[in-house]
Design an enzyme around this catalytic site. Structure first.
Site, PDB file in Angstrom:
ATOM      1  N   GLU A  32     -42.583  50.720 -48.143  1.00  0.00           N
ATOM      2  CA  GLU A  32     -43.482  49.866 -48.916  1.00  0.00           C
ATOM      3  C   GLU A  32     -43.743  48.530 -48.227  1.00  0.00           C
ATOM      4  O   GLU A  32     -44.848  47.990 -48.309  1.00  0.00           O
ATOM      5  CB  GLU A  32     -42.915  49.639 -50.321  1.00  0.00           C
ATOM      6  N   GLN A  60     -46.887  54.113 -54.279  1.00  0.00           N
ATOM      7  CA  GLN A  60     -46.995  55.333 -55.077  1.00  0.00           C
ATOM      8  C   GLN A  60     -46.791  55.107 -56.576  1.00  0.00           C
ATOM      9  O   GLN A  60     -47.458  55.720 -57.396  1.00  0.00           O
ATOM     10  CB  GLN A  60     -45.991  56.356 -54.552  1.00  0.00           C
ATOM     11  N   PHE A  61     -45.853  54.251 -56.925  1.00  0.00           N
ATOM     12  CA  PHE A  61     -45.615  53.862 -58.310  1.00  0.00           C
ATOM     13  C   PHE A  61     -45.334  52.367 -58.337  1.00  0.00           C
ATOM     14  O   PHE A  61     -44.746  51.824 -57.399  1.00  0.00           O
ATOM     15  CB  PHE A  61     -44.398  54.595 -58.902  1.00  0.00           C
ATOM     16  N   ALA A  62     -45.688  51.717 -59.444  1.00  0.00           N
ATOM     17  CA  ALA A  62     -45.409  50.283 -59.567  1.00  0.00           C
ATOM     18  C   ALA A  62     -43.923  49.997 -59.395  1.00  0.00           C
ATOM     19  O   ALA A  62     -43.543  48.947 -58.874  1.00  0.00           O
ATOM     20  CB  ALA A  62     -45.891  49.774 -60.921  1.00  0.00           C
ATOM     21  N   ASP A  63     -43.076  50.934 -59.815  1.00  0.00           N
ATOM     22  CA  ASP A  63     -41.623  50.752 -59.687  1.00  0.00           C
ATOM     23  C   ASP A  63     -41.189  50.613 -58.236  1.00  0.00           C
ATOM     24  O   ASP A  63     -40.086  50.119 -57.960  1.00  0.00           O
ATOM     25  CB  ASP A  63     -40.894  51.955 -60.296  1.00  0.00           C
ATOM     26  N   ILE A  66     -42.882  48.965 -55.861  1.00  0.00           N
ATOM     27  CA  ILE A  66     -43.540  47.848 -55.192  1.00  0.00           C
ATOM     28  C   ILE A  66     -42.543  46.803 -54.698  1.00  0.00           C
ATOM     29  O   ILE A  66     -42.851  46.012 -53.807  1.00  0.00           O
ATOM     30  CB  ILE A  66     -44.580  47.177 -56.130  1.00  0.00           C
ATOM     31  N   PRO A 108     -39.864  46.601 -52.661  1.00  0.00           N
ATOM     32  CA  PRO A 108     -39.641  46.358 -51.224  1.00  0.00           C
ATOM     33  C   PRO A 108     -40.846  45.734 -50.520  1.00  0.00           C
ATOM     34  O   PRO A 108     -40.693  45.150 -49.451  1.00  0.00           O
ATOM     35  CB  PRO A 108     -39.351  47.762 -50.664  1.00  0.00           C
ATOM     36  N   HIS A 163     -40.463  55.419 -62.887  1.00  0.00           N
ATOM     37  CA  HIS A 163     -41.870  55.788 -62.749  1.00  0.00           C
ATOM     38  C   HIS A 163     -42.700  55.269 -63.925  1.00  0.00           C
ATOM     39  O   HIS A 163     -43.751  55.823 -64.224  1.00  0.00           O
ATOM     40  CB  HIS A 163     -42.028  57.314 -62.661  1.00  0.00           C
TER      41      HIS A 163
END
Length: 690
Positions: A413, A435-438, A440, A442, A482
Site C-alpha cells: 500500500e 483494495q479495502f479502506a482497512d 489504507i 500502511p 473489510h
C-alpha cells in the site's frame, strides 16, 4: 581524468566546504532554522550531480547540498532556504535547508520530498516506473524536449534516489527495491554510508550494509566504493549511469563516506561521537587536492580555486541575509493547484434504456479516461487481467488497454500510494487502488508526508495529480478487516481532496473531475452501494451520464428540497455515502418536512449549502457510518452549531456507528454496530419532537 572535470569537481568541493565552515563561524546567525551539510560527503555528491542532465529526475536527501551545487545551484540559492527567505527557489521559505524541489529547464528535475529518511525512495521509484511506462507507450519526454543542451538531449533519462545508510532499514525501502528489481526500472540508488543514524551507529542498528541488503533483490545490482575519493566516485558513477541509461535497469551504489560535521545544527557531533579522529583521516578534501597535484595543477592554482570559493560563499551569504522574508499573506498560497472543473458540465441523465449499478459507472468512467488519455494508467492489488478487481471495478480494462497500463502490484500500500508522486512528476496521471479502506494504513505515511504536502511545500511547482480509489464501509459481514470507515483520518490530511458519492452518476462525474484536477484526490466508494444488493439502495443505480459529464468538487446535492414552513417542524439531514440512503428511506412519509443534503465531497465541503439549509429548517441531523466520537461528522456538527446557532431550534444531533474498536464479523453484531434506516428514523422523530 579530464582536467576540466577534476577542476570543476574541486571547485564544487571547495564551495561546499566553505559553506559548512561559514555556517559554523556564524552559527548563532544561521541556526535559527535547522540545517545539515554535506561535509565529508562532498566527493560522491559532486561526482554524481556533475553527470546528471535536465531530463533526469533527482531525489536528494537533506545532506545533499554539494549535489545541489553540482547541478548548477548557487550558494545564494541554498542560503535563501537556509534562512527561510521569501525567494527561496525551492519552497518560498516553507521547508528546511537542502529540502529541494526544482523544475528548471536546464537542470535535473527535483520533485518535492519530505525530510527524506527513506520515504523518498518510493516516489523516486515511481518516477522511474513512469519513465519506463512512457518509453513503452511512446509518450514524448517533455523535459528532454525542453532542455537547452543539444549534446545531451537524446540521452535517455534516469532517476536518482539519494539516501543515507540508516534509512535503508525502513520497510518502505524494501517495497521500492522490490518494484525496481521486479519491473527493471532505470533508477540509481546512491546510499551514502557514514556509519551513523543520529547517535546510534551501524553496529547497533544494521545487520548488513546497503550493498549486502540489495543482494537479496534479484535484478538489483550493487557496487561498493570509497565515496570520499572523487576520481573513483566519478569514474564508477560514469559507468553505472551509462549502464542505466542504455540497459534501463536499477543499480545501487554503496558509498562509504565520513561524517565530518554535525548530524544537524541541532544535534552536535561532539555530544556523542567517539570516532571523529578516524573520520577526519578519511576527509575527501585533501584526497582531491592531491589528485589535482598528481594531474599537473600547481599549488598556486589550487589556492586560487579555494580562495575564489570562499569569496563567493561569503558574498552570497551577505546578500542572502538582506533578502526579504515571507509575509503572513504568503502562508495562504499553493495549498492546491487550480482546477479547470468548476461547474457541472455534460449530460447527467441522457436517454438510455436502463439504469446501471454504481460500480459500472466508475468502470465506464475509467475506461473513457484511459481511451482518451495515454498518460492514464491503473494499478493496485488484483486489478489486472485475471480478476479485474475484487469488486470487478476494473473488469475488462487490462484486456482493453494491455498489461502495461492496467497491472497488479504486490501487497504494497505504501508503494501504491507513494509511487504516484513520481508518476505524476514525469507527466502521468495514475489511478490507483487500495483494495479495502482497512488496508489504507500502511499507505498513510506516503499520503500524508509525500502526496498531500507536495504542492504546498514546493511552492506550487509539484502538485501530485493522482486518483486513489478506496472501497469502504460495512457490507455483508465483512468483519473487522473489510468494513471500516476511515474518512475522519483522511479529512485531517490537508492537501488532498476527498469524494464520497452515494450513487453512480455522482461517482462517474466526480471521477472525471478528479482526472482533470491537478491535485491528489481520494474517492471513497461504498462497497454496499456498488451493486445495490443492500435493501433500500436501489437509488445508487443511475442512468449512466454522458462521456463529458463532470461534477465539480465542493458542490453538495440538495435532495427533496423544501420550503420553510412556520406551522410545521422542519429539519435538515446532512449525510454522504450509505448515509444518504438511510436518510432517504427513513424520511419517507415526511419528505415535505425534511431536506437532505448529500455532501458528495468531504473536502472541499459545501458549507454554503449546509448553512443555507439549516438556517431555513432550524434543525439538523448529521448521519454517518463512522463511530461518532472524534469524527469528521462530529466536527461538522460543531461547524453547523457555530455558524447557525441563532437559527437553531434544537441542538445539532448526530447518529453513527457505535463507538467500538472494530466491526464484528457476526451479522447480528454488525447490524447492532452500524446505523440503519430504522435507527435513523428514530433519531428523526427525536429531533422533530425536541
Amino acid at each position: 581524468m579530464n582536467k576540466n572535470t577534476l577542476q570543476k569537481g574541486f571547485s564544487l568541493l571547495c564551495t561546499a566546504k566553505a559553506m559548512a565552515t561559514l555556517y559554523e563561524d556564524n552559527f548563532k546567525q544561521v541556526s535559527k532554522y535547522v540545517h545539515a551539510t554535506s561535509r565529508g560527503h562532498e566527493a560522491i555528491q559532486c561526482a554524481l550531480g556533475m553527470q546528471l542532465v535536465p531530463q533526469d529526475y533527482a531525489f536528494p536527501y537533506y545532506r545533499d547540498d554539494a549535489m545541489l551545487l553540482s547541478i548548477g545551484m548557487r550558494p545564494y540559492d541554498l542560503m535563501l532556504q537556509l534562512l527561510a527567505k521569501k525567494e527561496d527557489p525551492f519552497s518560498g521559505g516553507r521547508t528546511y535547508y537542502s529540502h529541494p524541489s526544482l523544475k528548471d529547464t536546464d537542470k535535473p528535475k527535483i520533485p518535492h520530498q519530505s525530510s527524506a529518511t527513506g520515504m523518498q525512495t518510493i516516489p523516486a521509484t515511481g518516477a522511474a516506473m513512469g519513465m519506463k511506462y512512457k518509453e513503452v507507450q511512446g509518450i514524448e519526454d517533455q523535459a528532454a524536449k525542453d532542455s537547452p543542451f543539444d549534446e545531451t538531449r537524446n540521452l535517455k533519462p534516469i532517476t536518482v534516489c539519494s539516501l543515507g545508510d540508516a534509512s535503508v532499514t525502513e520497510g518502505e525501502i524494501a517495497e521500492a527495491f522490490q518494484m525496481a528489481a521486479l519491473k527493471q526500472l532505470p533508477i540509481l540508488y546512491l546510499v551514502q554510508d557514514n556509519g551513523w543514524d543520529i547517535s546510534a551507529n551501524a553496529a547497533e542498528t544494521r545487520a548488513q550494509n546497503a550493498a549486502e541488503y540489495a543482494a537479496g533483490f534479484i535484478g538489483l545490482d550493487a557496487v561498493s566504493i570509497d565515496g570520499a575519493n572523487f576520481i573513483e566516485s566519478y569514474e564508477t558513477l560514469e559507468k553505472v549511469i551509462k549502464t542505466i541509461r542504455e540497459e534501463r535497469r536499477p543499480i545501487l551504489v554503496h558509498a562509504k563516506v565520513p561524517l565530518l560535521n554535525h548530524h544537524t545544527s541541532g544535534v552536535r557531533m561532539e555530544w556523542y561521537r567517539d570516532d571523529l579522529e578516524e573520520a577526519r583521516s578519511r576527509d575527501p578534501y585533501p584526497v582531491i587536492k592531491q589528485q589535482l597535484l598528481d594531474n599537473g595543477f600547481s599549488a598556486t592554482e589550487i589556492e586560487k580555486i579555494e580562495a575564489d570559493a570562499i569569496i563567493q560563499v561569503k558574498a552570497d551569504f551577505e546578500q542572502a541575509l538582506l533578502a526579504e522574508d515571507p509575509t503572513p499573506a504568503d502562508l495562504f498560497t499553493h495549498d492546491f493547484a487550480p482546477t479547470s472543473v468548476t461547474s457541472e458540465v455534460g449530460e447527467r441523465s441522457p436517454e438510455r434504456e436502463e439504469k446501471v449499478v454504481m460500480v459500472d459507472c466508475a468502470l465506464f468512467a475509467v475506461e473513457e479516461i484511459m481511451r482518451k488519455h495515454k498518460e492514464s494508467l491503473l494499478y493496485g492489488q488484483d486489478v489486472g487481467g485475471r480478476l479485474g478487481g475484487v469488486f470487478r471495478e476494473a473488469a475488462t480494462l487490462a484486456q482493453k488497454f494491455g498489461d502495461d497500463r492496467v497491472f497488479n502490484t504486490p501487497i504494497q500500500e505504501a508503494f501504491i500510494v507513494g509511487s504516484t508522486v513520481g508518476m505524476s512528476a514525469v507527466g502521468l496521471k495514475p489511478i490507483v487502488e487500495v483494495q479495502f479502506a482497512d488496508y489504507i494504513w500502511p499507505g498513510l505515511n506516503q499520503l500524508f508526508t509525500e502526496v498531500s504536502r507536495s504542492c504546498y511545500l514546493s511552492n506550487g511547482k509539484w502538485p501530485v495529480s493522482m486518483i486513489l480509489r478506496v472501497p469502504i464501509g460495512a457490507y455483508g459481514s465483512g468483519g473487522p478487516y473489510h468494513s471500516s470507515s476511515v474518512e475522519s483520518v483522511l479529512t485531517n490530511i490537508r492537501g488532498i481532496k476527498i469524494a464520497y458519492p452515494s450513487n453512480g452518476a455522482d461517482l462517474k462525474g466526480l471521477m472525471k473531475a478528479a482526472y482533470y484536477d491537478p491535485n491528489p484526490v481520494v474517492i471513497l466508494e461504498h462497497k454496499g452501494l456498488y451493486w445495490s444488493k443492500v435493501p433500500g439502495t436501489k437509488g445508487a443505480t443511475s442512468v449512466e451520464p454522458s462521456e463529458d459529464y463532470m461534477l465539480p468538487f465542493g458542490k453538495a446535492n440538495v435532495l427533496q428540497e423544501i420550503w420553510k414552513q412556520d406551522e410545521k417542524e422542519t429539519m435538515t439531514i446532512i449525510t454522504y455515502g450509505m448515509g444518504t440512503h438511510w436518510a432517504m428511506n427513513a424520511s419517507e412519509g415526511q419528505r415535505e418536512h425534511i431536506e437532505i443534503i448529500d455532501l458528495r465531497t468531504l473536502f472541499p465541503l459545501d458549507e454554503e449549502a449546509i448553512i443555507a439549509s439549516v438556517k431555513k429548517t432550524g434543525k439538523c441531523l448529521v448521519v454517518t457510518e463512522e463511530p461518532v466520537n472524534n469524527s469528521f461528522a462530529r466536527a461538522l456538527c460543531g461547524m453547523i452549531q457555530e455558524k447557525c446557532f441563532k437559527y437553531l431550534d434544537a441542538p445539532v444531533m448526530i447518529i453513527g456507528s457505535e463507538n467500538m474498536p472494530a466491526i464484528p464479523l457476526n451479522s447480528t453484531l454488525e447490524q447492532a454496530m452500524i446505523p440503519s434506516t430504522e435507527k435513523v428514523k428514530v433519531k428523526i422523530e427525536e429531533l422533530m419532537k425536541y
